[in-house]
Design an enzyme around this catalytic site. Structure first.
Site: not given
Ligand code: 8P5
Length: 448
Positions: A165, A353
């Site tokens: 991320e 995720e």
């Protein structure tokens, strides 16, 4: 009729080093920016820190045994850079190497394939003291750290993820200020994001030079962005927000260029002179897969008081929400997967995720988390539609998260695990979702 996934679809679970390991002063580990940030009063809810967390550092064998019972094929976790290089560069900490070899060998024994994230935000503090990701030399240090990990662990790691991320680490850590290192400066944020992507490309280059058989990719935080209504201003704002959030990070890696619409707006304010000749070639090294972290959709309304992207997030009234306040919106996952296929071609994707926080409580040794089961069930159906109806090349799924853990600025109040952690006793309790997911993995699909 059950909802069936393709043969060979990989079911997994995910965690991250600072969120579960604890033992921050053990095994030769150096300080990370999250040790520093979490110990500054006011930064973390309830004054929580990752000092102990789930104590996975000492309990990893029990946790691997639980994963084996769950039946997952693969486990995504991150290596703590300051466990390998306590000072960020220089001497390797052999105790740190040994911890991860022990973990990898336990996973191998259990027949679980590791997917290793090299950077999940716990930068060595010593590098932060020299500017952190603002400093281009941190990208070089990352390439050295990555090479060391390939050399020390490559025999046991079939899948590498360079970064987790980059948007969240860059923007929440350097613009919104709610995450380590807690800066609030947009130009710094863009410089950080560029050096994160540059370091990704450098680490991919080293992986190829070593001729490793494993695969390598990057993991993005992402959301499907919708205009608040049909007005052209809202549509333009949603486009720019999608540029800031998604394209700014996906395009350099997968297309070899930054998105022009948002780039030209940034350049009106300051020169992006940290982008050097050749950087985009390095950044856009071929990768084997792209990781997608999806939690919720984003709705944007035009707001010219917001600089550059002129839009602000608005909430849908009466929407179903998780304990984080995030909207439950499974169609947004299907939408985002299709957008990726249409813009970047059909390279293999993994959901690295997805999951939800819920107010879980233990009652007579059990945890009824039917809300989480419903969230997961609906997102799995959206994934299956993306594969079967949209032809998305989705290869696997990592549930966030295996364990309840340190949820960054929210501390331990927000529980994402399918395994409950009692932070007083460190006892693990399998939630109802653990047993439900065990069945999904076994059947490779959902009972409809
Ligand atoms: N706009 N906006 N929002 C920024 C936040 C996006 C949503 N949160 C994430 O993606 C983080 C990801 C992280 O890898 C993991 O370490 C975190 O524990 C989970 C749960 O929070 C998710």
């Amino acid at each position: 009729m059950t909802v069936q996934f393709p043969k060979g679809f990989e079911w997994g679970v995910a965690t991250a080093s600072y969120q579960i390991e604890g033992a921050v002063h053990e095994g030769g580990r150096g300080e990370s920016i999250w040790d520093r940030f979490s110990h500054i009063e006011g930064n973390i809810q309830n004054g929580d820190t990752g000092d102990i967390a789930c104590d996975h550092y000492h309990l990893y064998k029990d946790d691997v045994a639980l994963m084996k019972e769950l039946g997952v094929k693969t486990y995504r976790f991150s290596i703590s850079w300051p466990r390998i290089f306590p000072n960020g560069t220089g001497d390797v900490n052999e105790e740190g190497v040994q911890f991860y070899r022990n973990l990898l060998e336990a996973l191998h024994e259990a027949g679980i394939e590791p997917a290793v994230t090299l950077f999940h935000w716990d930068l060595p503090q010593k590098l932060q003291d020299k500017g952190g990701w603002l400093n281009r030399e941190t990208a070089d240090a990352f390439a050295t750290y990555a090479k060391t990990c390939y050399e020390r662990f490559g025999d046991l790691v079939p899948r590498w993820i360079t970064h987790n991320e980059p948007f969240v680490h860059a923007f929440l850590g350097h613009y919104f200020g709610e995450m380590a290192p807690g800066m609030k400066d947009l130009r710094a944020t863009l410089q950080v994001s560029h050096h994160l992507l540059l370091s990704h490309g450098m680490a991919v280059k080293v992986h190829r030079e070593l001729g490793l058989q494993s695969e390598i990719g990057i993991t993005y935080s992402t959301s499907s962005v919708y205009p608040a209504n049909k007005h052209v201003k809202d549509k333009e704002a949603a486009e720019l927000y999608d540029g800031m959030l998604n394209k700014w990070f996906f395009d350099p890696v997968l297309l070899g260029s930054y998105p022009e619409d948002i780039k030209s707006r940034y350049e009106e304010a300051f020169p992006l002179d940290f982008i050097q000749d050749g950087d985009l070639d390095t950044i856009s090294q071929r990768i084997d897969f792209c990781g997608i972290n999806y939690y919720f959709r984003t709705i944007i309304a035009y707001d010219n008081t917001v600089p550059f992207w002129n839009g602000r997030e608005v909430q849908k009234e009466h929407a179903e929400r998780t304990a984080m306040g995030w909207e439950v919106y499974p169609d947004g996952l299907r939408q985002r997967l299709l957008e990726c296929k249409e813009r970047y071609g059909n390279l293999p994707l993994y959901i690295t995720e997805n999951g939800c926080a819920a107010d879980d409580v233990v009652n007579e040794g059990k945890v009824d988390d039917s809300f989480r089961i419903s969230y997961l069930d609906r997102h799995f159906k959206a994934m299956q539609e993306a594969i079967e109806q949209d032809g998305v090349n989705l290869k696997g799924y990592y549930l966030w998260s295996f364990l309840d853990n340190f949820e960054w600025a929210y501390g331990y109040d927000k529980r994402f695990g399918i395994v409950y952690v009692d932070y007083e006793t460190l006892q693990r309790v399998k939630k109802d979702s653990f047993y439900w997911y065990q069945q999904v993995v076994k059947e490779n699909g959902l009972p409809s």
